[in-house]
Scaffold this motif. Structure first.
Motif, PDB file in Angstrom:
ATOM      1  N   GLY A 128       0.812  -1.214   0.000  1.00 38.44           N
ATOM      2  CA  GLY A 128       0.000   0.000   0.000  1.00 38.44           C
ATOM      3  C   GLY A 128       0.842   1.259   0.000  1.00 38.44           C
ATOM      4  N   VAL A 129       0.784   2.028  -1.076  1.00 38.71           N
ATOM      5  CA  VAL A 129       1.693   3.165  -1.255  1.00 38.71           C
ATOM      6  C   VAL A 129       1.331   4.362  -0.392  1.00 38.71           C
ATOM      7  N   ASN A 130       0.139   4.383   0.181  1.00 36.22           N
ATOM      8  CA  ASN A 130      -0.279   5.557   0.940  1.00 36.22           C
ATOM      9  C   ASN A 130      -0.143   5.386   2.449  1.00 36.22           C
ATOM     10  N   ASN A 131       0.537   4.328   2.858  1.00 41.43           N
ATOM     11  CA  ASN A 131       0.845   4.136   4.275  1.00 41.43           C
ATOM     12  C   ASN A 131       2.258   4.628   4.575  1.00 41.43           C
ATOM     13  N   MET A 132       2.573   4.694   5.852  1.00 45.11           N
ATOM     14  CA  MET A 132       3.941   4.940   6.294  1.00 45.11           C
ATOM     15  C   MET A 132       4.584   3.602   6.638  1.00 45.11           C
ATOM     16  N   TYR A 133       5.912   3.548   6.543  1.00 44.76           N
ATOM     17  CA  TYR A 133       6.633   2.315   6.836  1.00 44.76           C
ATOM     18  C   TYR A 133       7.875   2.621   7.663  1.00 44.76           C
ATOM     19  N   LEU A 134       8.049   1.833   8.699  1.00 47.07           N
ATOM     20  CA  LEU A 134       9.278   1.829   9.487  1.00 47.07           C
ATOM     21  C   LEU A 134      10.059   0.583   9.115  1.00 47.07           C
ATOM     22  N   VAL A 135      11.337   0.763   8.818  1.00 45.87           N
ATOM     23  CA  VAL A 135      12.173  -0.358   8.407  1.00 45.87           C
ATOM     24  C   VAL A 135      13.468  -0.358   9.205  1.00 45.87           C
ATOM     25  N   ARG A 136      13.860  -1.532   9.624  1.00 50.57           N
ATOM     26  CA  ARG A 136      15.198  -1.744  10.189  1.00 50.57           C
ATOM     27  C   ARG A 136      15.864  -2.852   9.389  1.00 50.57           C
ATOM     28  N   ILE A 137      17.095  -2.613   8.961  1.00 48.51           N
ATOM     29  CA  ILE A 137      17.848  -3.598   8.196  1.00 48.51           C
ATOM     30  C   ILE A 137      19.152  -3.883   8.937  1.00 48.51           C
ATOM     31  N   ASP A 138      19.306  -5.096   9.411  1.00 53.17           N
ATOM     32  CA  ASP A 138      20.540  -5.530  10.070  1.00 53.17           C
ATOM     33  C   ASP A 138      21.359  -6.313   9.057  1.00 53.17           C
ATOM     34  N   GLY A 139      22.611  -5.905   8.847  1.00 57.16           N
ATOM     35  CA  GLY A 139      23.385  -6.581   7.828  1.00 57.16           C
ATOM     36  C   GLY A 139      24.862  -6.304   7.919  1.00 57.16           C
ATOM     37  N   TYR A 140      25.549  -6.744   6.858  1.00 56.62           N
ATOM     38  CA  TYR A 140      26.988  -6.502   6.728  1.00 56.62           C
ATOM     39  C   TYR A 140      27.196  -5.625   5.498  1.00 56.62           C
ATOM     40  N   PHE A 141      27.955  -4.554   5.680  1.00 58.25           N
ATOM     41  CA  PHE A 141      28.095  -3.531   4.656  1.00 58.25           C
ATOM     42  C   PHE A 141      29.545  -3.433   4.192  1.00 58.25           C
ATOM     43  N   ARG A 142      29.718  -3.473   2.873  1.00 59.60           N
ATOM     44  CA  ARG A 142      31.039  -3.204   2.308  1.00 59.60           C
ATOM     45  C   ARG A 142      31.428  -1.751   2.531  1.00 59.60           C
ATOM     46  N   ARG A 143      30.419  -0.881   2.401  1.00 61.08           N
ATOM     47  CA  ARG A 143      30.688   0.542   2.562  1.00 61.08           C
ATOM     48  C   ARG A 143      29.397   1.266   2.901  1.00 61.08           C
ATOM     49  N   VAL A 144      29.499   2.235   3.790  1.00 61.72           N
ATOM     50  CA  VAL A 144      28.391   3.140   4.087  1.00 61.72           C
ATOM     51  C   VAL A 144      28.936   4.563   4.034  1.00 61.72           C
ATOM     52  N   ALA A 145      28.368   5.400   3.170  1.00 65.04           N
ATOM     53  CA  ALA A 145      28.710   6.823   3.112  1.00 65.04           C
ATOM     54  C   ALA A 145      27.680   7.577   3.945  1.00 65.04           C
ATOM     55  N   ALA A 146      28.165   8.375   4.872  1.00 63.40           N
ATOM     56  CA  ALA A 146      27.256   9.005   5.833  1.00 63.40           C
ATOM     57  C   ALA A 146      27.720  10.415   6.168  1.00 63.40           C
ATOM     58  N   ARG A 147      26.860  11.111   6.918  1.00 64.66           N
ATOM     59  CA  ARG A 147      27.204  12.472   7.321  1.00 64.66           C
ATOM     60  C   ARG A 147      26.533  12.809   8.637  1.00 64.66           C
ATOM     61  N   THR A 148      27.022  13.885   9.248  1.00 63.75           N
ATOM     62  CA  THR A 148      26.358  14.532  10.365  1.00 63.75           C
ATOM     63  C   THR A 148      26.621  16.014  10.245  1.00 63.75           C
TER      64      THR A 148
END
Length: 259
Positions: A128-148
């Protein structure tokens, strides 16, 4: 033994429905944040009463906020994560409870954030495209580009201007961790980010940030649909006097995607 619904009173049925429809809880609007309303209006301890998973920022945009497993973390200028204090405040945050009713999806290699969005969008199309969704993804990452971001001083500039001088970017390589993500439908554009918004924190809760790029080797998705929304509006003068409809959509896109 669980009672049949017809045996319950109206009040009991209403309470049961309320429990089974955990809302997304939000402090302020994205429009207000984009326009420079960085005044904390809700304490972290209050936010955690409404959800155990989520994201946002802190007063004066002094670091990105990641909420996971009922704990709130502040991402410092070097990418380090520290647990927030209960009396710290936020000008903008979204949280919800991630329950055992969440859908589970097992993912293999995901080479980019765009591909991950496509995978999640396929599920949204089914649910359903008109709902909100909370997602958590636990995994192993080769790389994550991030900021603060670094803490600001009054008078506060618009968020896009802050990013020109006080954004801090970093990359994490070969790391186990979790993505905390929210999806808001397009009709809520401005209230929150339309589409997906991702924050990351590593498995040992030492580093994280707002995500604008990644390569994931494998992961487990927990995805929860929500059809209820609670928003607490600030009471500060900056919010009362703002013309929120003038918030720049280009700025919102820049802030979210890191372009």
């Amino acid at each position: 033994m669980e009672r049949y619904e017809e045996e319950m009173s109206w009040e009991e049925r209403a309470a049961r429905v309320h429990r089974e429809r955990d809302p997304v809880y939000q402090v302020s609007t994205l429009q207000a944040l984009v326009m420079g309303n960085f005044y904390g209006s809700a304490a972290i301890e209050h936010v955690l009463e409404h959800g155990d998973t989520g994201l946002g920022t802190f007063h004066a945009v002094a670091g990105e906020l990641v909420v996971i497993d009922g704990h709130a973390y502040r991402i410092l200028g070097d990418g380090r994560a520290v647990e927030a204090k209960p009396h710290d405040t936020t000008p903008f945050a979204s949280v919800a409870y991630l329950t055992d009713r969440a859908y589970r999806i097992k993912l293999g290699r995901v080479p980019s954030l765009d591909v991950l969005r496509d995978v999640l969008d396929e599920r949204v199309e089914l649910l359903g495209v008109n709902n909100m969704y909370l997602v958590r993804i636990d995994g192993y990452f080769r790389r994550v580009a991030a900021r603060t971001e670094l803490s600001q001083q009054e008078p506060f500039l618009p968020f896009a201007e802050v990013l020109k001088t006080d954004e801090r970017r970093f990359a994490f390589e070969e790391v186990a961790g979790s993505l905390v993500c929210f999806y808001f439908p397009p009709y809520l554009d401005g209230v929150n980010t339309p589409g997906w918004h991702f924050h990351f924190i590593d498995a040992v809760r030492q580093h994280g940030g707002h995500v604008f790029g990644l390569c994931m080797e494998h992961g487990i998705v927990r995805m929860q649909k929500s059809d209820r929304f609670i928003m607490d509006l600030p009471h500060n003068d900056a919010f009362q006097d703002a013309r929120l409809e003038n918030a720049s959509k280009d700025d919102i896109r820049q802030i979210e995607q890191g372009e």
